[in-house]
Design an enzyme around this catalytic site. Sequence first.
Site, PDB file in Angstrom:
ATOM      1  N   HIS A  25       2.280  -4.283 -14.032  1.00  0.00           N
ATOM      2  CA  HIS A  25       2.404  -5.119 -12.833  1.00  0.00           C
ATOM      3  C   HIS A  25       1.044  -5.753 -12.561  1.00  0.00           C
ATOM      4  O   HIS A  25       0.208  -5.232 -11.839  1.00  0.00           O
ATOM      5  CB  HIS A  25       2.859  -4.279 -11.634  1.00  0.00           C
ATOM      6  CG  HIS A  25       3.361  -5.100 -10.486  1.00  0.00           C
ATOM      7  ND1 HIS A  25       4.660  -5.048 -10.033  1.00  0.00           N
ATOM      8  CD2 HIS A  25       2.747  -6.008  -9.703  1.00  0.00           C
ATOM      9  CE1 HIS A  25       4.814  -5.880  -9.016  1.00  0.00           C
ATOM     10  NE2 HIS A  25       3.650  -6.474  -8.793  1.00  0.00           N
ATOM     11  N   ASP A  29      -2.136 -15.141 -11.498  1.00  0.00           N
ATOM     12  CA  ASP A  29      -2.857 -15.864 -10.450  1.00  0.00           C
ATOM     13  C   ASP A  29      -3.561 -14.924  -9.485  1.00  0.00           C
ATOM     14  O   ASP A  29      -4.268 -15.376  -8.579  1.00  0.00           O
ATOM     15  CB  ASP A  29      -1.925 -16.815  -9.690  1.00  0.00           C
ATOM     16  CG  ASP A  29      -0.647 -16.151  -9.218  1.00  0.00           C
ATOM     17  OD1 ASP A  29      -0.415 -14.984  -9.561  1.00  0.00           O
ATOM     18  OD2 ASP A  29       0.137 -16.819  -8.510  1.00  0.00           O
ATOM     19  N   GLY A 186       7.101 -13.439  -4.422  1.00  0.00           N
ATOM     20  CA  GLY A 186       7.050 -14.164  -3.159  1.00  0.00           C
ATOM     21  C   GLY A 186       7.496 -13.289  -1.996  1.00  0.00           C
ATOM     22  O   GLY A 186       7.610 -12.069  -2.132  1.00  0.00           O
ATOM     23  N   GLU A 216       8.420  -3.166  -1.138  1.00  0.00           N
ATOM     24  CA  GLU A 216       7.019  -3.399  -0.771  1.00  0.00           C
ATOM     25  C   GLU A 216       6.973  -3.880   0.682  1.00  0.00           C
ATOM     26  O   GLU A 216       6.564  -3.153   1.578  1.00  0.00           O
ATOM     27  CB  GLU A 216       6.373  -4.420  -1.705  1.00  0.00           C
ATOM     28  CG  GLU A 216       4.902  -4.685  -1.385  1.00  0.00           C
ATOM     29  CD  GLU A 216       4.312  -5.821  -2.218  1.00  0.00           C
ATOM     30  OE1 GLU A 216       3.072  -5.880  -2.305  1.00  0.00           O
ATOM     31  OE2 GLU A 216       5.082  -6.647  -2.741  1.00  0.00           O
ATOM     32  N   ASP A 313      -1.730  -4.848  -9.643  1.00  0.00           N
ATOM     33  CA  ASP A 313      -1.093  -5.931  -8.895  1.00  0.00           C
ATOM     34  C   ASP A 313      -1.937  -7.200  -8.992  1.00  0.00           C
ATOM     35  O   ASP A 313      -1.581  -8.125  -9.715  1.00  0.00           O
ATOM     36  CB  ASP A 313      -0.856  -5.530  -7.435  1.00  0.00           C
ATOM     37  CG  ASP A 313       0.148  -6.428  -6.737  1.00  0.00           C
ATOM     38  OD1 ASP A 313       0.910  -7.141  -7.442  1.00  0.00           O
ATOM     39  OD2 ASP A 313       0.215  -6.414  -5.497  1.00  0.00           O
TER      40      ASP A 313
END
Length: 371
Positions: A25, A29, A186, A216, A313
């Site tokens: 994960h 970006d 998103g 999350e 992440d």
Amino acid sequence: MPIDQNGDARIGGVSLRSLPKISLHDHLDGGVRPATIIELADAAGIEVPEHDAAALGDWFARQSDSGSLVEYLKTFDLTIAVMQTREGLTRVAREFVDDLVADGVIYAEVRWAPEQHLNGGLSLDEAVAAVQEGIEQGQDAAHAAGRDIRVGQLISAMRHTDRALEIAKLAVSWRDRGAVGFDIAGPEDGFPPSRLREAFDYLAAEFFPATVHAGEAAGVDSIRSALIDGRALRLGHGVRVAEDIETISEDGDDVQVRLGSLAQWVRDREIPLELSPSSNLQTGAIAAWGNVLADHPFDLLYQVGFAVTVNVDNRTMSRTSLTRELALLAETFDYDLADLETFQLNAAAAAFLPIEEREELIELIAEGFGD
């Protein structure tokens, strides 16, 4: 456990950075080097809040510590802005792989949403090709330096737009050319996977694997939709599955729990949880349990038997690395090398690869940990 100035730590004299790791994960970006952001932004005439790389790194860290996923996601406006050309995407992807290699990663899945990188005139296909070029450059450079790494793309659709089926078809078209799976990203709360059921139906018909951000910013219902509507083989974060675990009694280290039906399903089917400790703190994903790492239900999930994996992440936003995340967990929960190896073995088993290649990763991890 002190983390040195190079971001490394040691357990029993063993460098954590030197150990083989699996990263499942990891957002493209969310892992752009601050110095690269400044250089690409200057070339494109994009304003940046800081013009010194260290200061910009500090800015990302401050902005990301809001306790809100919505606010956290706003930091991506800057990184995405400098990733709108073929050259920018290729460079970022190449450096991303370089940083993985430096962190001891031997297999990684990098996720990103091509639909967010079209403002410079690229098509979806051209954007994916640019990232794949950078990945291959990074892999080739690693091999030339005597370090091997494999990196696959997880093609993500933005859950709040209406392009999921189109992106799913894009991902399948890149199968065997670099894409290993699909994801949705998103804002989670209010945008359940059920909205994108058509895309997930298509992926299922194509036997193309999906991991889904769930558990999350939203809770058990989001995870349920990821499993039912998204046919998720892994849960992106998934930390809030702990909301479906009831503590019956607690006597020191002896904790008795009762699993709800969803938690029981996730555990018993060994559906991997892509946990990201530092990020989970920053976004408020563990707010129900507290606001420091010791409050994170990671250890509870591990001890109860969930297939936990450790992830970064977003390296830039969390100013972290996989080495650092492992060191923080070891320090907080008194884990030893055997525990850290288990997390890597869980990740290897969860990789979107054929079983023979997963078994090869497992052998490399066992060898690297001295088994």
